[in-house]
Write a protein that holds these residues in place. Structure first.
Motif, short mmCIF file in Angstrom:
data_model
loop_
_atom_site.label_atom_id
_atom_site.label_comp_id
_atom_site.label_asym_id
_atom_site.label_seq_id
_atom_site.Cartn_x
_atom_site.Cartn_y
_atom_site.Cartn_z
N VAL A 100 0.84 -1.20 0.00
CA VAL A 100 0.00 0.00 0.00
C VAL A 100 0.87 1.25 0.00
O VAL A 100 0.61 2.22 -0.73
CB VAL A 100 -0.95 -0.01 1.21
CG1 VAL A 100 -1.74 1.30 1.29
CG2 VAL A 100 -1.89 -1.21 1.13
N VAL A 101 1.92 1.23 0.81
CA VAL A 101 2.85 2.37 0.85
C VAL A 101 3.45 2.61 -0.53
O VAL A 101 3.55 3.74 -1.01
CB VAL A 101 3.95 2.13 1.90
CG1 VAL A 101 5.05 3.20 1.79
CG2 VAL A 101 3.36 2.13 3.30
N GLY A 102 3.84 1.53 -1.20
CA GLY A 102 4.41 1.66 -2.53
C GLY A 102 3.44 2.29 -3.52
O GLY A 102 3.82 3.15 -4.33
N GLY A 103 2.18 1.88 -3.46
CA GLY A 103 1.19 2.45 -4.35
C GLY A 103 0.94 3.92 -4.08
O GLY A 103 0.81 4.73 -5.02
N PHE B 222 10.16 -5.33 6.19
CA PHE B 222 9.38 -4.27 5.56
C PHE B 222 10.10 -3.79 4.29
O PHE B 222 9.47 -3.61 3.23
CB PHE B 222 9.18 -3.10 6.53
CG PHE B 222 8.16 -2.10 6.08
CD1 PHE B 222 6.85 -2.18 6.52
CD2 PHE B 222 8.50 -1.07 5.22
CE1 PHE B 222 5.89 -1.26 6.10
CE2 PHE B 222 7.56 -0.14 4.80
CZ PHE B 222 6.26 -0.23 5.24
N LEU B 223 11.40 -3.60 4.37
CA LEU B 223 12.15 -3.15 3.19
C LEU B 223 12.14 -4.20 2.09
O LEU B 223 12.03 -3.86 0.90
CB LEU B 223 13.59 -2.82 3.60
CG LEU B 223 13.76 -1.61 4.53
CD1 LEU B 223 15.21 -1.52 5.01
CD2 LEU B 223 13.35 -0.32 3.84
N ASP B 224 12.24 -5.48 2.48
CA ASP B 224 12.18 -6.54 1.47
C ASP B 224 10.85 -6.48 0.72
O ASP B 224 10.81 -6.58 -0.52
CB ASP B 224 12.34 -7.91 2.14
CG ASP B 224 13.75 -8.17 2.63
OD1 ASP B 224 14.68 -7.45 2.21
OD2 ASP B 224 13.91 -9.10 3.46
N LEU B 225 9.76 -6.35 1.47
CA LEU B 225 8.44 -6.32 0.85
C LEU B 225 8.23 -5.03 0.05
O LEU B 225 7.56 -5.04 -0.99
CB LEU B 225 7.36 -6.48 1.91
CG LEU B 225 7.29 -7.85 2.57
CD1 LEU B 225 6.32 -7.85 3.74
CD2 LEU B 225 6.92 -8.93 1.57
N ALA C 184 7.16 -4.85 -3.92
CA ALA C 184 5.82 -4.32 -4.17
C ALA C 184 5.63 -4.01 -5.66
O ALA C 184 6.60 -3.73 -6.37
CB ALA C 184 5.59 -3.06 -3.33
N PRO C 185 4.39 -4.04 -6.14
CA PRO C 185 4.14 -3.66 -7.53
C PRO C 185 4.69 -2.27 -7.87
O PRO C 185 5.13 -2.04 -9.01
CB PRO C 185 2.62 -3.70 -7.63
CG PRO C 185 2.20 -4.69 -6.58
CD PRO C 185 3.17 -4.49 -5.46
#
Length: 284
Positions: A78-81, A119-122, A126-127
């Motif tokens: 979600v953060v990435g989006g 968290f950083l790995d995910l 992330a998309p």
């Protein structure tokens, strides 16, 4: 342009503009801070990415950063989006500051270093990944500082004496960004200045992440007692007239800081626009 170039040497750390809808006066304050030459606005109070949008819309050049986003409260995808949305609308002007918060504030707090790595790995998977050069970590101890150097643009430590800045620069090496938050009180009377500082410091003295860091740099249980010794208060809150405040801020640059995120502490809690004006003129 690098992140170091974008944010410049001096920014502001505060909670006052952390909101999803700025008032007209808040928009005016944000625009004025930019016109005064502050290069970055670090939003306190565990902001989300959305909290940066109103300040970005009220300004045209200043970088807005989360200082910091609490990793326990957000999903990396979600953060990435949200980052991708902000980057599309305000390219190059948002920085994602990440932190692990504190056990007293997070019920699921456990193995914070490993949680940050996960968290950083995910976030990388992330998309819409957040690029390493657009994120920083709220790093205090050696392990988190090394992680900041290897997995982000650098470190954004909070509530630190200048000795921490020197140690952090040594741990990070010469390349990564080092942008400590630094407290100031524009007040010449020692009793008044220290009273304002102690009122602000009180909740942090109950947080082991901070108190352990203080003791890492030579402070003792006696310094932590009674609301904080003068020695501790004077190491964490740089008070006086603008000339004296700037003399103290310069010590952080000398110790290795690239950027100082200045938090102005006022006894009444009001938005310190007058102090920002005085300190900006001092920096001119």
């Amino acid at each position: 342009m690098t992140l170091r170039d974008r944010i410049g040497r001096l920014g502001i750390w505060g909670r006052e503009l952390r909101t999803t809808a700025l008032t007209e006066q808040q928009r005016d304050h944000a625009a004025e801070l930019e016109s005064l030459g502050y290069g970055a606005l670090w939003l306190g109070g565990s902001p989300s990415v959305e909290h940066a949008v109103p300040a970005l819309e009220a300004t045209s050049r200043m970088v807005v950063a989360t200082g910091i986003l609490n990793i326990w409260q957000h999903q990396p995808s979600v953060v990435g989006g949200l980052y991708a949305d902000v980057e599309r609308d305000h390219p190059g002007r948002f920085v994602l500051g990440l932190g692990v918060s504190h056990a007293q504030l997070v019920t699921q707090y456990h193995r914070p270093y490993s949680a940050m790595v996960d968290f950083l790995d995910l976030l990388d998977l992330a998309p819409d990944p957040v690029p390493r050069e657009r994120r920083v970590l709220a790093a205090l101890g050696p392990r988190m500082l090394h992680l900041a150097a290897s997995r982000s643009a650098g470190a954004h430590p909070y509530m630190v004496p200048v000795e921490h800045t020197a140690a952090a620069r040594a741990a990070l090496g010469p390349g990564p960004l080092l942008a400590p938050e630094v407290n100031v009180v524009v007040e010449t009377d020692p009793s008044t200045a220290r009273a304002a500082a102690r009122a602000h410091l009180a909740p942090y003295l109950a947080m082991p992440n901070y108190t352990a860091n203080f003791m890492r740099f030579g402070f003792t249980d006696d310094d932590l007692a009674g609301g904080g010794s003068d020695r501790l208060v004077d190491a964490l809150y740089h008070w006086g007239d603008p000339d004296r405040v700037w003399t103290r801020l310069e010590e952080y640059y000398t110790a290795g800081a690239d950027h100082v995120a200045m938090q102005v502490v006022r006894p009444d809690g009001a938005f310190p626009i007058e102090q920002y004006r005085m300190l900006a003129r001092q920096n001119a």
